[in-house]
Write an enzyme that holds these catalytic residues in place. Structure first.
Site, PDB file in Angstrom:
ATOM      1  CG  ASN A   9      -1.836   1.150   1.307  1.00 15.24           C
ATOM      2  OD1 ASN A   9      -1.807   2.029   0.436  1.00 15.24           O
ATOM      3  ND2 ASN A   9      -2.661   1.188   2.338  1.00 15.24           N
ATOM      4  CE  LYS A  16       0.109   2.808   6.717  1.00 13.88           C
ATOM      5  NZ  LYS A  16      -0.903   3.703   6.211  1.00 13.88           N
ATOM      6  NE  ARG A  93      -6.453   1.381   0.176  1.00 14.65           N
ATOM      7  CZ  ARG A  93      -6.799   1.889   1.343  1.00 14.65           C
ATOM      8  NH1 ARG A  93      -6.021   1.720   2.377  1.00 14.65           N
ATOM      9  NH2 ARG A  93      -7.914   2.563   1.465  1.00 14.65           N
ATOM     10  CG  HIS A 181     -12.438   4.327   2.991  1.00 18.33           C
ATOM     11  ND1 HIS A 181     -13.009   5.483   3.464  1.00 18.33           N
ATOM     12  CD2 HIS A 181     -11.100   4.476   3.146  1.00 18.33           C
ATOM     13  CE1 HIS A 181     -12.055   6.303   3.883  1.00 18.33           C
ATOM     14  NE2 HIS A 181     -10.892   5.713   3.706  1.00 18.33           N
ATOM     15  CG  LEU A 209     -15.929   6.426  11.785  1.00 20.17           C
ATOM     16  CD1 LEU A 209     -16.613   6.694  13.119  1.00 20.17           C
ATOM     17  CD2 LEU A 209     -16.359   7.458  10.743  1.00 20.17           C
ATOM     18  N   GLY A 210     -11.271   6.396  10.069  1.00 18.65           N
ATOM     19  CA  GLY A 210      -9.830   6.409  10.289  1.00 18.65           C
ATOM     20  C   GLY A 210      -9.314   7.799  10.000  1.00 18.65           C
ATOM     21  N   GLY A 212      -8.629   8.807   7.021  1.00 17.05           N
ATOM     22  CA  GLY A 212      -9.666   9.046   6.021  1.00 17.05           C
ATOM     23  C   GLY A 212     -10.950   8.477   6.609  1.00 17.05           C
ATOM     24  NE  ARG A 241      -8.175  12.574   2.891  1.00 17.23           N
ATOM     25  CZ  ARG A 241      -8.303  11.266   2.667  1.00 17.23           C
ATOM     26  NH1 ARG A 241      -9.256  10.829   1.873  1.00 17.23           N
ATOM     27  NH2 ARG A 241      -7.488  10.397   3.221  1.00 17.23           N
ATOM     28  CG  MET A 284     -10.844  10.932  17.509  1.00 19.05           C
ATOM     29  SD  MET A 284     -11.749  12.517  17.539  1.00 19.05           S
ATOM     30  CE  MET A 284     -12.785  12.371  16.088  1.00 19.05           C
ATOM     31  NE  ARG A 285      -4.229   7.511  19.246  1.00 21.24           N
ATOM     32  CZ  ARG A 285      -3.405   6.635  18.708  1.00 21.24           C
ATOM     33  NH1 ARG A 285      -3.031   5.598  19.383  1.00 21.24           N
ATOM     34  NH2 ARG A 285      -2.924   6.800  17.487  1.00 21.24           N
ATOM     35  CD  GLU A 331     -10.570  -1.518  13.535  1.00 19.66           C
ATOM     36  OE1 GLU A 331      -9.521  -1.852  14.114  1.00 19.66           O
ATOM     37  OE2 GLU A 331     -10.689  -1.529  12.291  1.00 19.66           O
ATOM     38  CD  GLU A 379      -8.535  -0.573   4.362  1.00 21.43           C
ATOM     39  OE1 GLU A 379      -7.872  -0.409   5.426  1.00 21.43           O
ATOM     40  OE2 GLU A 379      -8.885   0.370   3.646  1.00 21.43           O
TER      41      GLU A 379
END
Ligand code: AMP
Length: 398
Positions: A9, A16, A93, A181, A209-210, A212, A241, A284-285, A331, A379
């Site tokens: 990826n 990755k 990917r 996605h 919800l990542g 992206g 974004r 987010m964290r 998650e 994925e």
């Protein structure tokens, strides 16, 4: 000795990878990792299935390690890692398959040329996705390579869901809603029957919800609508974004602020979303841990947009039987899941707070009309499965 499949990826600043070994009909993850910080502060790390570090290397900050050199390092590592196992294929990917690539496909020079024509549809991702395919094709032409697309899964969307209210000529030229996605949603659809047979055959909204972020309406496991459109900037606000934006804003920025296309691109892809609203972080964290009101505002807007899109996708489905949370935030964040579920009470969603705190997988209360699940996406495994299938019986007997 086992057959091995490598999944790549490749993004703008990282590659990755995952290495899977065929064990009968199953594909077992053996090692995964990445080289990140390309061109700035490159760092390679590889970890085994158990999370233990297998290899690590850092280059001095400022090292101009690019994609080709990173790929070479990766292949050298994999060569020693494979030992007696036999590499039978590489899966990639690829963000955009447009209308031509409705399913994963074996790569050759002609397919790469066709995919290059799609670069204008995803200029920030597609060139990086294609670079390792081209490099590997030149270095090892016999090695089967398979491209798997983020758009393919959404080709089951009805025509109306793919249509912008633009003149027909533009629609025919490919200006339409593609959705992204797809490999994540396809994986979720593939495992949902194990969790909830009713949801799998019914009406489910999956939330990826990542960094992206998007949402997808699944009817009987097939995508019928999603929040992303022509590009992966539409829909929900994301790490950096904007998500959906009145197109008039872009005209205003160009006319009144003198911004050109590249400046707008930077704004809507890299400087907006959670980062832009909070002015603090795209992560987010970090925002959840902050008591700065701007962090709170960014989280509020994020959840508000999810609430609105959930209503829209439930309307597209004509009702709702289940919700599935997945990807980094979906998650791992009980707090965001709780807010989304609270906002969705009107749809018949009732959360089991204890199950949510523990991470599920089922996080809805026993009497909830709508089942709610938290399911890890995969994925890479989806790509490995596709790759094995496409290169077929010939290369990947397990
Ligand atoms: P992904 O792109 O799927 O790796 O997701 C990255 C996002 O997940 C980032 O915004 C992270 O802050 C977020 N994330 C990961 N773990 C947690 C957590 N425990 N709580 C809240 N957000 C998390």
């Amino acid at each position: 000795m086992a057959d091995a499949i490598v999944v790549l990826n490749a993004g703008s600043s990282s590659i990755k990878f995952s290495l899977f070994l065929a064990r009968g009909a199953e594909l077992a993850l053996d090692v995964r990792g990445q080289i990140e910080g390309l061109y700035t502060a490159p760092r390679f790390v590889a970890k085994g299935r158990d999370g233990a570090q297998r290899s690590e290397k850092s280059w001095p900050p400022g090292t101009k390690l690019g994609h080709d050199a990173a790929l070479r390092h990766l292949l050298d590592f994999l060569q020693t890692e494979l030992a007696d196992d036999r590499l039978v294929g590489v899966g990639h990917r690829v963000v955009h398959g447009a209308l031509d690539f409705r399913e994963p496909v074996r790569m050759d020079a002609a397919a790469i040329a066709q995919l290059e024509k799609l670069v204008p549809l995803a200029p920030l991702h597609q060139p990086h996705n294609l670079a390792p395919i081209r490099a590997l094709l030149a270095a090892a032409p016999e090695l089967p390579q398979v491209a798997c697309f983020d758009t393919s899964f959404h080709r089951t969307n009805p025509e109306i869901a793919q249509r912008f209210a633009l003149p027909a000529e533009l629609h025919e030229a490919g200006v339409r809603r593609y959705g992204f996605h797809g490999l994540s949603y396809e994986y979720i659809a593939s495992v949902l029957p194990q969790y909830d047979a009713e949801a799998a055959s019914g009406r489910t909204v999956a939330l990826h919800l990542g960094n992206g972020a998007s949402m997808c309406a699944l009817a009987g496991g097939r995508s019928v609508a999603s929040t992303m459109g022509f590009t992966a900037v539409d829909g929900l606000p994301m790490g950096t974004r904007t998500g959906a934006l009145d197109p008039g804003v872009i005209l205003y920025l160009m006319d009144e602020r003198g911004m050109d296309a590249r400046a707008v691109e930077r704004l809507i892809y890299n400087e907006s979303g959670l980062l832009g609203v909070s002015g603090i972080s795209s992560d987010m964290r970090t925002l959840l841990g902050s008591d700065d009101p701007r962090a709170q505002l960014a989280i509020d807007l994020y959840c508000y947009r999810i609430r609105r899109e959930l209503g829209s996708l439930a309307a597209a489905l004509g009702g709702l039987d289940a919700i599935v949370f997945t990807a980094g935030i979906g998650e791992n964040s009980p707090a965001i899941r709780a807010r989304v579920c609270r906002d969705a009470a009107w749809l018949g969603v009732e959360l089991d707070a204890a199950a949510n705190a523990q991470g599920g997988p089922r996080i809805s209360a026993a009497g909830s009309r709508v089942a709610v699940w938290s399911i890890p996406t995969n994925e890479e495994l989806m790509i490995a499965r596709h790759t094995r299938r496409v290169i077929g019986k010939a290369g990947a007997r397990g």
